[in-house]
Design an enzyme around this catalytic site. Sequence first.
Site, mmCIF file in Angstrom:
data_model
loop_
_atom_site.group_PDB
_atom_site.id
_atom_site.type_symbol
_atom_site.label_atom_id
_atom_site.label_comp_id
_atom_site.label_asym_id
_atom_site.label_seq_id
_atom_site.Cartn_x
_atom_site.Cartn_y
_atom_site.Cartn_z
ATOM 1 N N ASP A 1 0.844 -1.207 0.000
ATOM 2 C CA ASP A 1 0.000 0.000 0.000
ATOM 3 C C ASP A 1 0.877 1.254 0.000
ATOM 4 O OD1 ASP A 1 0.881 -0.188 2.609
ATOM 5 O OD2 ASP A 1 -1.123 -0.102 3.520
ATOM 6 N N SER A 2 2.213 1.055 -0.001
ATOM 7 C CA SER A 2 3.134 2.168 -0.249
ATOM 8 C C SER A 2 2.915 2.730 -1.649
ATOM 9 C CB SER A 2 4.587 1.710 -0.082
ATOM 10 O OG SER A 2 4.824 0.514 -0.800
ATOM 11 N N LYS B 1 -1.180 -9.432 2.514
ATOM 12 C CA LYS B 1 -0.478 -8.995 3.732
ATOM 13 C C LYS B 1 -1.434 -8.076 4.493
ATOM 14 C CE LYS B 1 3.205 -6.058 3.729
ATOM 15 N NZ LYS B 1 2.619 -4.884 4.412
ATOM 16 N N GLU C 1 8.438 -4.366 10.687
ATOM 17 C CA GLU C 1 8.947 -3.101 10.145
ATOM 18 C C GLU C 1 9.499 -2.206 11.251
ATOM 19 O OE1 GLU C 1 6.323 -1.118 7.399
ATOM 20 O OE2 GLU C 1 7.581 0.682 7.328
HETATM 21 O O1 KIV Z 1 3.491 -1.154 1.594
HETATM 22 C C1 KIV Z 1 4.670 -1.499 1.716
HETATM 23 O O2 KIV Z 1 5.539 -1.172 0.896
HETATM 24 C C2 KIV Z 1 5.032 -2.297 2.877
HETATM 25 C C3 KIV Z 1 6.484 -2.512 3.132
HETATM 26 C C4 KIV Z 1 7.044 -1.286 3.723
HETATM 27 C C5 KIV Z 1 6.724 -3.710 3.954
HETATM 28 O O3 KIV Z 1 4.193 -2.738 3.587
#
Ligand code: KIV
Length: 273
Positions: A53-54, A122, A191
Amino acid sequence: MSASTESDKRKVTVQTFQKMKERGEKISMLTAYDYTMASILDQAGLDAILVGDSASNVMAGNKTTLPLTLDEIIFYGKSVVNGVKRALVVVDMPFGTCSGNPNKSLKSAIRIMKETGADSLKIEGGEEIAADMQKIINAGIPVMGHLGLMPQSINKYGGYGVRAKADAEAEKLKKDALLLQELGCYSITLEKIPASLAQEVATTLHVPVIGIGAGAGADGQVLVVHDMLGMNKGFNPRFVRQYADLHTVINSAVRQYVDDVKTSDFPNIQESY
Ligand code: KIV
């Protein structure tokens, strides 16, 4: 780069993850959000791709991950799956789609799995969303947990600092990690927590622990691909190792293109019909 063998070319599954932990082989994971990048990463021998979700930050330019919608993650997820033959594809459940309403959470999880063709999800959170996670796992959907710094809770934390430095938070994290394993999570991302804590959790759990800003003791590592390729000029936290300077490469290529167009150097005879 270590060369991938014939057997390495087989599709990575959640069982492969488990076997890698058992034989002490580290798991490599990066984010991707589009077809082209995903196919490059996959061809380079990466074990897993996270449609994180980044995307909200690096693709859409939002300040946090919170605005990302279910429809948006499905679009990114489908694009990545189209580019991948080998890597395990993990898709994040966006903020608000898995938070205390198990039936609704399962519905969202099923939409992501059906419409993207991804291998797993995730989900950020521990005990508070155990019922949601259990419902999703019971439906046959592999789930990677996510503890420590959970960017979807940024408004609760007030910043992106290291989590679980204090004993109480570290104890809760350890309890949550065990709970997620008990619920059936096949892996857990940790994290931005102290390296010693991540190492302890990785040693205690039998499922693989993937770290980001969590030291070398985790069973694998994940980074945001834009960060490790040096595309975000001003963003260089300690936990990111920059493997390229694509910001400079792209900037100078585009400057050259602008110059070539302005001076009528491009296109030339060979580039014309
Ligand atoms: O959304 C993402 O990129 C993440 C990573 C930082 C693990 O959850």
